[in-house]
Structure formats: C-alpha cells, structure tokens
Design an enzyme around this catalytic site. Structure first.
Site, PDB file in Angstrom:
ATOM      1  N   CYS A 105      54.062 126.333  18.341  1.00 38.63           N
ATOM      2  CA  CYS A 105      54.711 125.301  17.523  1.00 38.63           C
ATOM      3  C   CYS A 105      55.971 124.777  18.196  1.00 38.63           C
ATOM      4  O   CYS A 105      56.160 123.562  18.347  1.00 38.63           O
ATOM      5  CB  CYS A 105      55.025 125.890  16.153  1.00 38.63           C
ATOM      6  N   CYS A 110      53.891 121.581  17.193  1.00 36.25           N
ATOM      7  CA  CYS A 110      54.537 120.771  16.138  1.00 36.25           C
ATOM      8  C   CYS A 110      55.813 120.066  16.598  1.00 36.25           C
ATOM      9  O   CYS A 110      55.998 118.872  16.310  1.00 36.25           O
ATOM     10  CB  CYS A 110      54.914 121.641  14.949  1.00 36.25           C
ATOM     11  N   LYS A 113      55.567 117.530  19.618  1.00 34.23           N
ATOM     12  CA  LYS A 113      54.665 116.485  19.113  1.00 34.23           C
ATOM     13  C   LYS A 113      55.379 115.565  18.119  1.00 34.23           C
ATOM     14  O   LYS A 113      55.334 114.338  18.227  1.00 34.23           O
ATOM     15  CB  LYS A 113      53.454 117.192  18.481  1.00 34.23           C
ATOM     16  N   LYS A 114      56.111 116.183  17.182  1.00 35.15           N
ATOM     17  CA  LYS A 114      56.780 115.372  16.153  1.00 35.15           C
ATOM     18  C   LYS A 114      57.885 114.518  16.786  1.00 35.15           C
ATOM     19  O   LYS A 114      58.115 113.372  16.378  1.00 35.15           O
ATOM     20  CB  LYS A 114      57.354 116.305  15.083  1.00 35.15           C
ATOM     21  N   TYR A 247      42.881 116.664  15.452  1.00 38.43           N
ATOM     22  CA  TYR A 247      44.179 116.079  15.119  1.00 38.43           C
ATOM     23  C   TYR A 247      45.097 116.091  16.327  1.00 38.43           C
ATOM     24  O   TYR A 247      45.897 115.169  16.510  1.00 38.43           O
ATOM     25  CB  TYR A 247      44.805 116.752  13.887  1.00 38.43           C
ATOM     26  N   GLU A 251      46.837 112.637  17.387  1.00 34.91           N
ATOM     27  CA  GLU A 251      48.306 112.577  17.354  1.00 34.91           C
ATOM     28  C   GLU A 251      48.860 112.213  18.737  1.00 34.91           C
ATOM     29  O   GLU A 251      49.755 111.370  18.860  1.00 34.91           O
ATOM     30  CB  GLU A 251      48.880 113.924  16.912  1.00 34.91           C
ATOM     31  N   GLY A 336      39.448 121.467  21.304  1.00 33.36           N
ATOM     32  CA  GLY A 336      39.531 122.669  20.478  1.00 33.36           C
ATOM     33  C   GLY A 336      40.410 123.725  21.115  1.00 33.36           C
ATOM     34  O   GLY A 336      40.876 123.575  22.245  1.00 33.36           O
ATOM     35  N   HIS A 517      59.953 102.906  -7.984  1.00 34.06           N
ATOM     36  CA  HIS A 517      59.656 101.578  -7.465  1.00 34.06           C
ATOM     37  C   HIS A 517      60.821 101.052  -6.633  1.00 34.06           C
ATOM     38  O   HIS A 517      61.974 101.250  -7.025  1.00 34.06           O
ATOM     39  CB  HIS A 517      59.390 100.634  -8.640  1.00 34.06           C
ATOM     40  N   GLU A 522      54.566 105.744  -5.294  1.00 36.37           N
ATOM     41  CA  GLU A 522      54.353 105.441  -6.718  1.00 36.37           C
ATOM     42  C   GLU A 522      52.904 105.063  -7.012  1.00 36.37           C
ATOM     43  O   GLU A 522      52.454 105.120  -8.160  1.00 36.37           O
ATOM     44  CB  GLU A 522      55.280 104.302  -7.167  1.00 36.37           C
TER      45      GLU A 522
HETATM   46  C1  FAD Z   1      49.638 119.986  19.803  1.00 37.31           C
HETATM   47  C2  FAD Z   1      49.760 120.842  18.563  1.00 37.31           C
HETATM   48  C3  FAD Z   1      50.383 120.326  17.445  1.00 37.31           C
HETATM   49  C4  FAD Z   1      50.531 121.107  16.314  1.00 37.31           C
HETATM   50  N1  FAD Z   1      51.134 120.551  15.224  1.00 37.31           N
HETATM   51  C5  FAD Z   1      51.283 121.290  14.109  1.00 37.31           C
HETATM   52  C6  FAD Z   1      51.938 120.736  12.981  1.00 37.31           C
HETATM   53  O1  FAD Z   1      52.362 119.588  12.972  1.00 37.31           O
HETATM   54  N2  FAD Z   1      52.101 121.523  11.894  1.00 37.31           N
HETATM   55  C7  FAD Z   1      51.644 122.820  11.867  1.00 37.31           C
HETATM   56  O2  FAD Z   1      51.826 123.490  10.852  1.00 37.31           O
HETATM   57  N3  FAD Z   1      51.004 123.359  12.918  1.00 37.31           N
HETATM   58  C8  FAD Z   1      50.817 122.632  14.037  1.00 37.31           C
HETATM   59  N4  FAD Z   1      50.191 123.179  15.126  1.00 37.31           N
HETATM   60  C9  FAD Z   1      49.641 124.547  15.010  1.00 37.31           C
HETATM   61  C10 FAD Z   1      50.729 125.609  15.168  1.00 37.31           C
HETATM   62  O3  FAD Z   1      51.429 125.394  16.354  1.00 37.31           O
HETATM   63  C11 FAD Z   1      50.074 126.974  15.165  1.00 37.31           C
HETATM   64  O4  FAD Z   1      49.283 127.104  14.009  1.00 37.31           O
HETATM   65  C12 FAD Z   1      51.099 128.103  15.179  1.00 37.31           C
HETATM   66  O5  FAD Z   1      51.940 128.013  16.283  1.00 37.31           O
HETATM   67  C13 FAD Z   1      50.369 129.444  15.178  1.00 37.31           C
HETATM   68  O6  FAD Z   1      51.309 130.486  15.212  1.00 37.31           O
HETATM   69  P1  FAD Z   1      50.879 131.932  15.706  1.00 37.31           P
HETATM   70  O7  FAD Z   1      52.014 132.824  15.371  1.00 37.31           O
HETATM   71  O8  FAD Z   1      49.544 132.279  15.202  1.00 37.31           O
HETATM   72  O9  FAD Z   1      50.714 131.816  17.293  1.00 37.31           O
HETATM   73  P2  FAD Z   1      51.580 131.123  18.403  1.00 37.31           P
HETATM   74  O10 FAD Z   1      52.669 130.306  17.850  1.00 37.31           O
HETATM   75  O11 FAD Z   1      50.606 130.432  19.288  1.00 37.31           O
HETATM   76  O12 FAD Z   1      52.257 132.330  19.175  1.00 37.31           O
HETATM   77  C14 FAD Z   1      51.521 133.270  19.903  1.00 37.31           C
HETATM   78  C15 FAD Z   1      52.415 133.818  21.001  1.00 37.31           C
HETATM   79  O13 FAD Z   1      51.820 135.008  21.543  1.00 37.31           O
HETATM   80  C16 FAD Z   1      51.942 134.974  22.957  1.00 37.31           C
HETATM   81  N5  FAD Z   1      50.934 135.886  23.516  1.00 37.31           N
HETATM   82  C17 FAD Z   1      49.601 135.685  23.645  1.00 37.31           C
HETATM   83  N6  FAD Z   1      49.014 136.793  24.156  1.00 37.31           N
HETATM   84  C18 FAD Z   1      50.010 137.695  24.353  1.00 37.31           C
HETATM   85  C19 FAD Z   1      50.024 139.037  24.832  1.00 37.31           C
HETATM   86  N7  FAD Z   1      48.910 139.656  25.220  1.00 37.31           N
HETATM   87  N8  FAD Z   1      51.228 139.687  24.906  1.00 37.31           N
HETATM   88  C20 FAD Z   1      52.385 139.076  24.511  1.00 37.31           C
HETATM   89  N9  FAD Z   1      52.402 137.813  24.047  1.00 37.31           N
HETATM   90  C21 FAD Z   1      51.224 137.137  23.955  1.00 37.31           C
HETATM   91  C22 FAD Z   1      51.727 133.517  23.280  1.00 37.31           C
HETATM   92  O14 FAD Z   1      52.171 133.157  24.556  1.00 37.31           O
HETATM   93  C23 FAD Z   1      52.562 132.860  22.171  1.00 37.31           C
HETATM   94  O15 FAD Z   1      53.911 132.765  22.565  1.00 37.31           O
HETATM   95  C24 FAD Z   1      50.043 122.437  16.290  1.00 37.31           C
HETATM   96  C25 FAD Z   1      49.408 122.966  17.420  1.00 37.31           C
HETATM   97  C26 FAD Z   1      49.270 122.176  18.546  1.00 37.31           C
HETATM   98  C27 FAD Z   1      48.581 122.763  19.753  1.00 37.31           C
END
Ligand code: FAD
Length: 542
Positions: A105, A110, A113-114, A247, A251, A336, A517, A522
């Site tokens: 994020c 997020c 992107k935002k 999305y 976006e 994906g 309004h 609305e």
């Molecule tokens: C382009 C884009 C736009 C998005 N826009 C939105 C939005 O507008 N609103 C919204 O709500 N969501 C949005 N999302 C989705 C959102 O970013 C994710 O849902 C969210 O970050 C998921 O959080 P998480 O904690 O599951 O994993 P993540 O935030 O992905 O964190 C996982 C972390 O674990 C680390 N990691 C992985 N494997 C290991 C390991 N073996 N050892 C140590 N560290 C490791 C990774 O490097 C990463 O830092 C967007 C995603 C993308 C790709």
C-alpha cells in the site's frame, strides 16, 4: 523531525495507524504457555523436532511481513506489553525495483497510486478552469520526473515513519526474509546472506502478494514492467500499453492518460471482474471519452525490443481472428497478483494453502491449519485484497491473542473505490452477486444516471455520466444490499453510506433522507426508477 514524521504517519488515514492508542489495555493477560499451540498442530508435524514445550520461545508474537496487516498487528500486540518482532524484506521486482518498510500500500499501491491520480485530476481541472474564465497562458505540460520525485520522497518519509513507530512501540524490526524451520521457528536471511533464527509462541504470516507476469508471452518478463516498477520510474513511461482490466490496470491507465501520455489498455474479457458490471462499463466508457484507448477481446502473444529501443507488441484479436502489432515505450502487465508464499517454506510448519490460488487457508479467527500460526491480508484465501481489511484483521487478531477480546473481523459490506478518472465507489453486493445470492425475483435495482451540470455542460467533449445504483431486497423492509456510485470523490461519498448499510439501512429510510444541494451525493435520495420498470433513469440537472 522524528516526531513530525510520526505525526504525519498517524494522520495518514488510509494506513489506519491512528486509533491504536484507543485500544490500549493496561492489564495484559498471562502469557500463553510457550509452545502450547504446537501440541495442537498435529502430531505428524512435531515428530522428530524439538518439543516446543521444552524450550522457551524468544517472542510472544512474530509477524512475517511488514505491510498493512503485519505492522498493524505487531503494533497492536506491543500495546499489550507483549514481546513482538516483525520481519520485512522486499524481494526486488524482476526489473530490479525495491522499496522500504510498509508493504504494498505504502510503496507500490494505494499511496503512490492515489497521488498520481491526484496529479491527473489536477491536469483535468486546469483544462476545465479555462471554461470558468481562467487564462492558462502557456500550454499545459506535465513533467513526470517532478511528480515521481515528490511521490517517492513522500513514500520514503512514510517508510521512515513506520520504522520510528516500531521503535517507539518497542517492536523489534528485522530487515530479513523469513522462512519456517519448524512451527515455532523462523529463519531469516539478510540481503547479504546473514542468518538470524527467531522463535515465537505465535506467528502471523502477512506477506501479501506480488504482481504476476504472463507465462506464455515471449519477452513478457524481459521487457515488461508491473505496478511494482511504475511508481518508481524516474523518467516518463511514454506511450504505454497496460495489459489486463483489473482495477490496478484501469487506475494506472487513468492517471497516465490524465497526465497526457498515450495510453492503451488491452483486455481479453471483462473489465473490473468482481465489481458490478454495469458500473464497470460506465467506467470504461468514460475512460474512452477521456482519451484512454482500449483493445478489447485482445491478448498479447509476444514482446520484442526494436533497434529504436521501443517495444513491439504482437497480439491476437479474438473477435476478428487477426494478428496485430504496435510499438510502445512501456509495456505494463496488470494481469493479477500472486500470494507471496514461495520462500516461506510453509511445509516445515504444516501450514496449508489452496492448491489453485496458492493462498493460505484460514478460519474465521485467521488461524491457519496450525493453531498458533495465523495469516492476514492479501496472503489469505477468500479475503478482500484491501489495506483497511488487512489492518483491521491484524488489530483484532492481536486483541484476541493478548487481551480478553473475542471479536472477529467482519468482512461483509466492506466499502471500496476504484480511482479511475471518474471514480467508482461501492459497498455491499453487486447486481450479479445479489442475483446469485437472493435470486432476481427477490431483488430490486434502483438507478439514476445524471448528466452532471457542473462539467458536461461546459465540456461537451467529455462523456460525464454520474450514476447511483442501489441494490435492495424487494420484500418487507427493503434492506439495502449494495450501493454503487460513479462520480467525483466516490470514495468520500461511499464511506458515509457504508455506515448506514452496516447498520441495516433500508430503501424507505434512504428515500426519507434529505439531500445536500447542490451535490452529486444528494441523487441517492432520488432513486425512484427501478431497472425492472424499463424506464430511462437519465436525468439532467443538479
Ligand atoms: C497498484 C495497487 C493499488 C492499490 N490500491 C489500493 C487502494 O486504493 N485501497 C486499498 O485498500 N488497497 C489497495 N491496494 C491493495 C493493498 O495494497 C493491499 O491489499 C495491502 O497492501 C495488503 O496488505 P498485506 O499486509 O496483506 O501485505 P503487504 O502490504 O503486501 O505487505 C507484505 C509485506 O511482506 C513482505 N514479505 C513478503 N515475503 C516476506 C518474507 N518471506 N519475509 C519477510 N517479509 C516478506 C513484503 O515485501 C511486504 O513488505 C492496492 C494494491 C496495488 C498493487
């Protein structure tokens, strides 16, 4: 300076770091017996390994993954006086892009992107401004490197702020890549290959996901980028092809078009799968009028690098049966995301995944197949891939583990927004999901399509159709099942309605609500036309 960053981070609502203090409980319950969970983890797993009961684990909680969910869980657990560690390691993208603490994020999702969406909206406003009497004396021009620098600096300040917050809350942070050695032991490696072994009573996997590359397109990995790279480009991507209709694709295509780049989206099937499809069509229609090109029912077969350094893409058009080519400066895959479990060695812990999706299977309490190992966020099967749900799930899990709470995360009626040039916000069920769940005879769709005066009258070149759709039960009190809005600031509009829908709001109650309004929001109080009636739901005015 650190205080300033901490405060900025705390204000940064989409990472929901605020409110943690509010959950502070002063009396932590007794620590669970070290290794207690192992006894439940299945005898087969424990066989031949150190009996967990015989040793003392170093941490009460170890979180693998310092993204939205992992950081929230670790910080919440630390509030209860627990000994907590968090591991975060960013594997560089195939193009070599890497970033700091905070996960998807903050670094490649997020937030950047935002900000880039905001850059594009500002450009549109400059064009609109001339119709309102502003003189823009010089041709409007956008410089990518200036925007990228500002965005990247902001993201880096958030990375730093996260480190400060972990320190302040006494959460031990390791910049290492974790993998299981046994159900209570994680082995971590630094970039330089230095090993650290960590044991914990409870382990939370929050490793998120990464963008997929197509496997059957020659040159895809070699020449293409993903969203992991886009936000960190120092120079403009130039003429860009984005493959996919998720999305993330729309976006990114929206803001690239908005800052003046020649942008094409190639989609094999439908846009915004999983979202309401009538709304999805309106989003892409608006994007087409806004300047984004769409190659529909097309799929790429190869990418080659030309002598000019441009990328020549060959694709098949499924409708015409033809093969076509064009050249681009950048090709971005948005086909994906895949769960990041490869390096975790989950087998050593006995954590089960879904063999099709690769995601970790969890129950309602976020527990995996091994009772003391939990998983939250994008890595988990069947959960929304959204920052606020990952954060809320992480905080609630910490509260259940270390205080008297038994509250589970409620994944129903989670609002979200697609930040395309005309934003699309929604909460609850889409038309398709409502029909599937309740049957079309039991559902009513109320619609309104609004030609917005504020823009379209002044800019006839733009197709601007704001729209509300409400999905309700037909019977009894006509409970609202879903609300969808396309229009400016859709996220801000839908956030408030999400409360009403969570509280069981009904169609008659919404009709009794007095509008503000003149606003777009609305219009929700004027949803008198049903789809069943066949009447035209288009109105003009405000
Ligand atoms: C382009 C884009 C736009 C998005 N826009 C939105 C939005 O507008 N609103 C919204 O709500 N969501 C949005 N999302 C989705 C959102 O970013 C994710 O849902 C969210 O970050 C998921 O959080 P998480 O904690 O599951 O994993 P993540 O935030 O992905 O964190 C996982 C972390 O674990 C680390 N990691 C992985 N494997 C290991 C390991 N073996 N050892 C140590 N560290 C490791 C990774 O490097 C990463 O830092 C967007 C995603 C993308 C790709």
């Amino acid at each position: 300076m650190l205080r300033g960053l901490g405060a900025r981070l705390a204000r940064h609502g989409s990472c929901a770091l605020t409110g943690i203090i509010a959950h502070l409980r002063l009396l932590p319950p007794p620590r669970t017996a070290p290794g207690a969970g192992l006894l439940c983890a299945g005898a087969a797993l424990s066989r031949g390994r150190v009996a967990a009961g015989a040793r003392k684990n170093e941490y009460d909680l170890l979180v693998i993954g310092g993204g939205s969910g992992g950081l929230a869980c670790a910080k919440e657990a630390a509030q209860f006086g627990r000994k907590v560690a968090v591991l975060d390691y960013v594997e560089p993208s195939p193009q070599g892009t890497a970033w700091g603490l905070g996960g998807t994020c903050v670094n490649v999702g997020c937030i950047p992107k935002k900000l880039m969406h905001q850059a594009a909206l500002l450009g549109s406003s400059l064009k609109d401004a001339q119709h309102y009497g502003w003189s823009i004396s010089q041709p409007v021009h956008h410089t990518w490197s200036v925007m990228a620098q500002s965005v990247q600096n902001y993201v880096k300040s958030l990375n730093w702020g996260h480190r400060v917050q972990l320190q302040e809350k006494k959460v031990k942070y390791f910049n290492i890549k974790g993998s299981f050695s046994d159900p209570h032991t994680v082995r971590g490696l630094t970039k330089a290959g230095k090993e650290t072994v960590i044991t914990a009573d409870n382990i939370v996997i929050a490793t998120g996901g990464r963008p997929k590359y197509p496997v059957h397109v020659a040159g895809a990995l070699e020449y293409g980028i993903t969203s992991d790279d886009l936000f960190w480009l120092k120079e403009s991507p130039g003429k860009t092809l984005i493959v996919g209709a998720s999305y993330v694709s729309l976006e990114c295509a929206g803001f690239l078009t908005g800052i003046g780049l020649d942008t094409t989206v190639m989609m094999r099937s439908i846009p915004l799968r999983g979202f309401d499809q009538q709304m999805a069509s309106l989003v892409t229609e608006h994007m087409e009028s806004y300047g984004t090109k769409f190659l529909k029912r097309c799929f790429p077969t190869k990418v080659e690098k030309l002598k000019s350094n441009r990328l020549q893409v060959t694709w098949k058009n499924a409708d015409l049966g033809t093969e076509e080519t064009d050249s681009f400066n950048t090709v971005m895959w948005a086909v994906g995301r895949a769960p990041d479990t490869k390096t975790l060695n989950l087998e050593a812990a006995g954590v089960k995944t879904n063999s099709e999706t690769g995601k970790i299977i969890v129950d309602a309490s976020e527990a995996t197949s091994v009772p003391h190992i939990y998983a939250i966020g994008d890595i988990t099967e069947g959960r929304p891939e959204l920052t606020p749900t990952a954060i809320a799930a992480g905080k609630l899990l910490a509260q259940r583990l270390f205080s008297q709470s038994s509250e589970l995360m409620d994944y129903d009626n989670v609002p979200t927004t697609v930040f395309t040039p005309l934003e699309y916000g929604c909460v609850g069920l889409s038309e398709e999901a409502a029909v599937q769940r309740h049957g079309s005879d039991n559902i009513e769709f109320h619609l309104i399509h609004l030609h917005a005066l504020s823009l379209s009258v002044l800019r006839e070149d733009l197709f601007v159709m704001y729209c509300f759709q409400m999905v309700c039960l037909r019977e009894r009190e006509q409970r609202i099942l879903g609300l969808h809005f396309i229009g400016p600031n859709a996220g801000e509009v839908i956030q408030g309605f999400a409360l009403g829908i969570k509280c069981g709001a009904t169609y008659p109650q919404m009709m009794k609500t007095v509008g503000i309004h003149p606003t777009c929001a609305e219009e929700v109080t004027k949803l008198h036309i049903t789809k069943r009636s066949g009447l035209d739901a288009t109105v003009t005015g405000c």
